[in-house]
Design an enzyme around this catalytic site. Structure first.
Site, PDB file in Angstrom:
ATOM      1  N   ILE A  31      -7.895  73.929 -19.912  1.00  0.00           N
ATOM      2  CA  ILE A  31      -7.727  73.332 -18.586  1.00  0.00           C
ATOM      3  C   ILE A  31      -8.469  74.148 -17.527  1.00  0.00           C
ATOM      4  O   ILE A  31      -9.275  73.620 -16.750  1.00  0.00           O
ATOM      5  CB  ILE A  31      -6.227  73.202 -18.243  1.00  0.00           C
ATOM      6  CG1 ILE A  31      -5.528  72.291 -19.259  1.00  0.00           C
ATOM      7  CG2 ILE A  31      -6.025  72.722 -16.818  1.00  0.00           C
ATOM      8  CD1 ILE A  31      -6.033  70.856 -19.279  1.00  0.00           C
ATOM      9  N   THR A  75      -3.105  79.384 -25.881  1.00  0.00           N
ATOM     10  CA  THR A  75      -2.720  78.160 -26.586  1.00  0.00           C
ATOM     11  C   THR A  75      -3.943  77.385 -27.098  1.00  0.00           C
ATOM     12  O   THR A  75      -3.909  76.816 -28.180  1.00  0.00           O
ATOM     13  CB  THR A  75      -1.879  77.286 -25.635  1.00  0.00           C
ATOM     14  OG1 THR A  75      -0.709  78.023 -25.286  1.00  0.00           O
ATOM     15  CG2 THR A  75      -1.461  75.980 -26.292  1.00  0.00           C
ATOM     16  N   SER A  87      -4.966  71.853 -32.216  1.00  0.00           N
ATOM     17  CA  SER A  87      -5.427  71.124 -33.407  1.00  0.00           C
ATOM     18  C   SER A  87      -6.856  70.598 -33.277  1.00  0.00           C
ATOM     19  O   SER A  87      -7.452  70.215 -34.269  1.00  0.00           O
ATOM     20  CB  SER A  87      -4.511  69.930 -33.688  1.00  0.00           C
ATOM     21  OG  SER A  87      -3.196  70.351 -33.886  1.00  0.00           O
ATOM     22  N   ILE A 123      -7.940  67.876 -31.597  1.00  0.00           N
ATOM     23  CA  ILE A 123      -8.060  66.413 -31.673  1.00  0.00           C
ATOM     24  C   ILE A 123      -8.318  65.830 -30.287  1.00  0.00           C
ATOM     25  O   ILE A 123      -7.604  66.124 -29.332  1.00  0.00           O
ATOM     26  CB  ILE A 123      -6.766  65.791 -32.228  1.00  0.00           C
ATOM     27  CG1 ILE A 123      -6.469  66.377 -33.608  1.00  0.00           C
ATOM     28  CG2 ILE A 123      -6.895  64.269 -32.306  1.00  0.00           C
ATOM     29  CD1 ILE A 123      -5.084  66.053 -34.115  1.00  0.00           C
ATOM     30  N   HIS A 140      -7.654  62.722 -28.763  1.00  0.00           N
ATOM     31  CA  HIS A 140      -6.801  61.604 -29.142  1.00  0.00           C
ATOM     32  C   HIS A 140      -7.409  60.266 -28.737  1.00  0.00           C
ATOM     33  O   HIS A 140      -8.156  60.168 -27.770  1.00  0.00           O
ATOM     34  CB  HIS A 140      -5.412  61.783 -28.533  1.00  0.00           C
ATOM     35  CG  HIS A 140      -4.628  62.844 -29.241  1.00  0.00           C
ATOM     36  ND1 HIS A 140      -4.130  62.663 -30.504  1.00  0.00           N
ATOM     37  CD2 HIS A 140      -4.309  64.110 -28.884  1.00  0.00           C
ATOM     38  CE1 HIS A 140      -3.517  63.770 -30.895  1.00  0.00           C
ATOM     39  NE2 HIS A 140      -3.618  64.669 -29.933  1.00  0.00           N
ATOM     40  N   LYS A 163       3.679  64.385 -32.110  1.00  0.00           N
ATOM     41  CA  LYS A 163       2.959  63.327 -32.803  1.00  0.00           C
ATOM     42  C   LYS A 163       3.136  63.458 -34.303  1.00  0.00           C
ATOM     43  O   LYS A 163       2.560  62.698 -35.063  1.00  0.00           O
ATOM     44  CB  LYS A 163       1.482  63.393 -32.420  1.00  0.00           C
ATOM     45  CG  LYS A 163       1.245  63.095 -30.942  1.00  0.00           C
ATOM     46  CD  LYS A 163      -0.218  62.918 -30.622  1.00  0.00           C
ATOM     47  CE  LYS A 163      -0.435  62.277 -29.262  1.00  0.00           C
ATOM     48  NZ  LYS A 163      -0.045  63.136 -28.133  1.00  0.00           N
TER      49      LYS A 163
END
Lengths: 126, 476, 424
Positions: free
Chosen positions: B12, B40, B45, B47, B49, B249
């Protein structure tokens, strides 16, 4: 009547690892038990009366392609000298190039055994 | 005085920094770790999305699909890897099929194209290693994969090229009010600034509180992931999702950009936000689940495991916007789909800064590009040949599992890698099946040489993560 | 390309190219010369051939092959000298990127550039890599200070750095035991060696001389269950394991340390074999080989740890001499009659190498057992049996098969098994 003591050793002859028992009266061996073969009996006697070890370690090399020179005792030395010897070898520094077989420490700790280099170490190109 | 101080160098913070540097502003990014992306984001992962997961009306939904659409251009401009490999959400019972249909409708309402329901035969034809007990699946072609740390490095690298200052290894300990702005104390040094963008991830609540905003709490939700041996490369082609729960998810099968399969993550609340330990329970949870979805995968294929902690805000949605503390913008609680949403969030945060009074004059010499690092192993043979002929350091393999060359490692250090992990995440050296057993000594030597530090000063990831120590000194 | 950047290879094409210059590669080179090959090239990625032997500074090498006890560097030096005397070319700092099925070898060597070298035969001798934490899924954090034993050995014995000061070692194979002594002698404190199995995997000699001599405890049926520390290792939790080898966490205890060494086994390094689509044995992790050490692709041979993990370098040498010899013969166009008997691992035999034999020649079969057994019999189908005092998984079992054993055998496969006496 003298009392005897039993000291046990792990046989290093083979993977069976027989638990060897040496019954002794002070320095004198009364009986060796637990061995599965001649090698075991001999090992127990040797290990009990005059254990020896090959020592392999490293010393510092100045200006070599590697920082450490591997060395070994040419013959086994008494086991109780091993740590004293490796401590002594910590204080030794050699300069590259070194050839395999070069004596690094003569008559180590008065044992009559030399410590020799076990490889060549070339000088680091400038 | 800086115009903007961004606190936090994760995906971010770096995305915002890159967006902000399009304009003529004086900005600094402050990060507590020694490299960007080391919190983090490193354990994400990876991805992008599909755009259909978030419930309409949430802040997550506002940014997910717009964010998704920005990644192709970013990857092209900034030279990081991105591939739309598609995803399948799998149903293993008839009741679950209804949920798939609802999810499809939700996605379509959000404007996501290409969603299809696949029947069992189609799934088994396209993904023959999925369990034959599958009933149906929702296919989304819009889903992609990236290496999240690569995106962080590229965002930060590009922002820096356009004038961003980076203050790494500088944890923020206090924020004071000064006329016209704040004084951010980072690593003991004061940074005067007009505006603060709080992108401090797990610690965004603490940073906000330092500035006088006590309106939200961030809790940690840990996820464990397990990386599988290359043997399984191509075993699964698309991302495989179970049906989601409110917490997550679910546990996924992720074909990473590099082709290695990754399975996970778990999702469990953790008290300690810095707790990145994996557990036996987590491993069991992941593998017992995954084995039901793809029976050919086993724990024997695991080459590495890691855990990351997601930043979860009260209410489970993102918190994005100006605080009641004037001059502070919070970008907090950025859990999934935060990576996907990051570019869209960045654009919006820059707009918010403008609304707060920051003058945004476009920079005439803004350079949108960032040179992709050389990836020797990915090049065609003839290009490899030319490269080695030009610079022999690319002809020396350091990492034999991933075929990473000395040239690439030197490039990475010159691009900002300061640690063994920094090299690993930039070049993949040490990321393969031997996990650095063969090459890490050599990477350490290269760090020592390039940075002019001793081997004992080389760290795995900064701080006290030293790798080797000296023998006792030779007696004089 | 200018000549200045051309590889410094002596020839455009070779009879035999050997991938890897460790003990297997060097012996294979000598074997290839014996087999009649003229142009032989050994490709090694390091600045000096010799492989892992350089860092194995302890003694115990060569008892079979040289009939004297040498250290690793001495063993390597002897072989390097023999290879040099035989006029065999070694390309160091060179890396084989690819082998085509027609045996064109793509070699990259820094200043030497990248080139394709046709070979009449190829010998794979890439060795092995160490198993890592991921393979055993040890829970906990990922701090600095978790090393494979081999990497720690390289730091200590060649680079001149210690991997840490307070060390826990997981794995009682010889590498683990030897590192326990090395680190002790160099001033580190070794707090214990932990072994998940109920028996030690290393030689008793090493248990006595590396652990007992320095009062280092060995804990059997115990593993490292969890690693602690965010930046550097701060402690590990060790715990006894249940019958499924899973740690019983509530019986664990914590050991404050700064280093964890993993000595948890080796895996054949088969990147190239996989690219070549060689048939692999899922048990060994290496290629399936016939009695000429030839893989499933014609003219591609393999030997040493790339085929299966050896415990003695002497056996690697023996196997590699054979592989090299057969590769040399192959390069000269000589073809051995095909193997006609498949070896099938039976009770208490995990695998055999080679995977097949010929009834017309003498062979040495190497095998590993699944579990320790005493007073047992090694049986080769119905044709031959040999009494053994003991077998242990950590020690390779060898069997010489003579053609006369097979004189009256007409089948096409033989079961190889180790059974208790009277159980036959």
């Amino acid at each position: 009547m003298a009392t005897t003591t039993v000291t046990t050793y792990l046989c290093i002859g083979c993977p069976l690892g027989c638990r060897l028992e040496v019954e002794h009266d002070g320095p004198d061996i009364v009986e060796v038990r637990g061995f599965g073969c001649k090698i075991g009996k001999r090992f127990a006697e040797q290990e009990h009366t005059a254990p020896t070890r090959m020592v392999t370690t490293t010393v510092r090399v100045k200006g070599g392609v590697w920082a450490r020179l591997p060395v070994k005792t040419e013959e086994p030395v008494p086991k109780d000298k091993v740590l004293e010897l490796t401590d002594l070898l910590h204080t030794i520094e050699v300069s590259a190039p070194v050839k395999m077989g070069t004596v690094i420490l003569e008559n180590a700790l008065g044992t009559g055994v030399n410590v020799i280099a076990t490889r060549d170490v070339e000088a680091r190109p400038a | 005085m800086y115009d903007v101080t961004i606190i936090g160098g994760g995906i971010i913070g770096t995305a915002i920094a890159r967006e902000l540097m399009r304009y003529d502003v004086r900005a600094v990014l402050v990060e507590k770790e020694v490299e960007v992306g080391f919190g983090t984001s490193k354990s994400n992962s990876g991805i992008i999305h599909g755009g259909h997961h978030s419930e309409p009306g949430t802040i997550k939904a506002k940014y997910e699909w717009p964010g998704n659409q920005m990644w192709d251009r970013l990857a092209a401009e900034l030279g990081f890897a991105f591939k739309r490999i598609g995803e399948l959400t799998l149903a293993f019972s008839e009741e679950e099929v209804d949920k798939l249909l609802a999810m499809k409708e939700q996605g379509e309402a959000l404007g996501v194209p290409g969603l299809e329901i696949w029947d069992r035969d189609r799934i088994l034809r396209e993904e023959p290693n999925v369990s034959p007990s599958v009933v149906a699946g929702l296919y989304a072609p819009t889903t992609g994969v990236i290496n999240p740390y690569e995106a962080c490095f590229a965002f930060a690298g590009n922002a820096r090229k356009n004038g961003l200052e980076l203050a790494l290894g500088r944890p923020v300990s206090a924020i004071e009010r000064i006329p016209g702005g704040f004084l951010v104390i980072a690593g003991g040094e004061p940074i005067p600034t007009r505006f603060i963008v709080n992108a401090a991830g797990l610690f965004a609540d603490e940073v906000a509180r330092m500035a006088g905003d006590d309106t939200f709490r961030i809790t940690g939700r840990k996820g464990e992931e397990y990386l599988l041996d290359k043997r399984l490369q191509g075993f699964v082609q698309r991302l495989l999702f179970p049906l989601p729960t409110p917490e997550s998810k679910g546990i996924l099968v992720i074909p990473t950009y590099d082709g290695t399969l990754m399975v996970g993550p778990t999702a469990h609340a953790t008290e300690d936000k810095t707790d990145v330990a994996t557990s036996w329970a987590g491993s069991d949870e992941v593998f017992s689940f995954v084995k039901r979805v793809v029976p050919g995968i086993s724990e024997r294929d695991c080459i590495a495991q890691f855990a990351g902690v997601r930043a979860v805000a009260d209410g489970n949605d993102f918190i994005i916007g100006p605080s009641h503390v004037e001059g502070l913008i919070n970008v907090a609680g950025i859990q999934s789909p935060g990576l996907t949403a990051a570019p869209a969030i960045a654009v919006d945060v820059v707009r918010m800064l403008s609304d707060l009074g920051l003058e945004l004059a476009e920079k005439h010499d803004f350079d949108p590009t960032y040179k992709a690092p050389v990836r020797f192993n990915m090049l065609p043979r003839e290009e490899q040949r030319r490269l080695v002929a030009r610079d022999p350091s690319y002809g020396k393999i350091v990492c034999r599992c991933e075929y990473v060359t000395e040239g690439e490692i030197r490039d990475a250090i010159r691009a900002g890698a300061r640690t063994l992990d920094g090299i690993k995440f930039r070049t993949r050296a040490g990321m393969g099946r031997c996990q650095g057993g063969f090459c890490s000594w050599r990477s350490m030597q290269l760090l020592s040489e390039e940075l002019g530090i001793s081997m004992t000063e080389v760290t795995k990831k900064g701080g006290n993560s030293w790798l080797v120590c000296e023998f006792e000194e030779v007696g004089s | 390309m200018t000549t200045a950047t051309m590889p410094v290879l002596k020839h455009e094409a070779y009879d035999v190219v050997i991938v890897g210059g460790g003990p297997a590669g060097l012996a294979a080179a000598l074997g290839a010369r014996e087999g009649g090959a003229e142009r032989i090239l050994v490709v090694d990625r390091e600045p000096e051939a010799g492989g892992i032997l350089w860092q194995c500074i302890h003694a115990g090498f060569g008892l079979h092959h040289f009939k004297e006890e040498l250290t690793g560097p001495e063993y390597a030096t002897r072989f390097l000298r023999m290879v040099e005397e035989a006029g065999i070319e070694i390309a160091t700092n060179s890396y084989v990127l690819d082998i085509a099925p027609d045996r064109t070898v793509t070699i990259m060597s820094g200043e030497g550039g990248l080139r394709e070298v046709p070979a009449k035969a190829v010998v794979l001798a890439m060795g092995a890599r160490e198993r890592t934490r991921g393979a055993i899924r040890t829970a906990g954090t990922r701090p600095a200070g978790v090393f494979t034993a081999g990497l720690a050995q390289k730091f200590t014995n060649m680079l001149g750095y210690l991997p840490g000061k307070r060390v826990v070692i997981l794995g009682s194979g010889d590498i683990g035991l030897i590192m326990a002594r090395r680190l002790t002698l160099e001033g580190a404190e070794v707090l214990g060696v932990f072994e998940i199995m109920p028996y030690a995997n290393g030689l008793n000699r090493n248990i006595v001389q590396c652990l007992h001599d320095f009062d280092i405890p060995l804990h059997l049926s115990t593993t490292v269950a969890e690693i602690h520390g965010r930046e550097r290792v701060e402690a590990v939790t060790v715990a006894p394991v249940d019958e499924n080898l899973r740690p019983i966490l509530d019986k664990g205890w914590r050991i404050e340390c700064d280093t964890l060494l993993l000595a948890i086994g080796l895996i054949p390094e088969n990147e190239l074999s996989q690219r070549l689509n060689l048939r692999l044995d899922p048990v060994t992790g290496g290629p399936v080989v016939n009695s000429a050490m030839e893989t499933s692709v014609d003219g591609i041979f393999a030997c040493g740890n790339v085929v299966h993990i050896h415990d003695l370098v002497d056996f690697v040498t023996q196997e590699a001499l054979l592989a090299g010899r057969c590769a040399g013969e192959f390069a000269r166009g000589q073809r051995r009659p095909k193997d006609n008997i498949k070896l099938v691992p039976g009770r208490n035999v995990r695998y055999t190498v080679p995977h097949s034999i010929s009834s017309e020649r003498e062979h040495t079969i190497y095998m590993r057992v699944r579990e320790p057994m005493e007073r047992c019999v090694l049986r080769l189908g119905e044709v031959y049996q040999k009494r053994l005092r003991y077998v242990v998984p950590g020690e390779m079992v060898t069997l010489k098969v003579k053609p006369e054993f097979l004189e009256n055998f007409h089948g096409d496969s033989l079961l190889v098994e180790v059974v208790e006496r009277g159980d036959a």
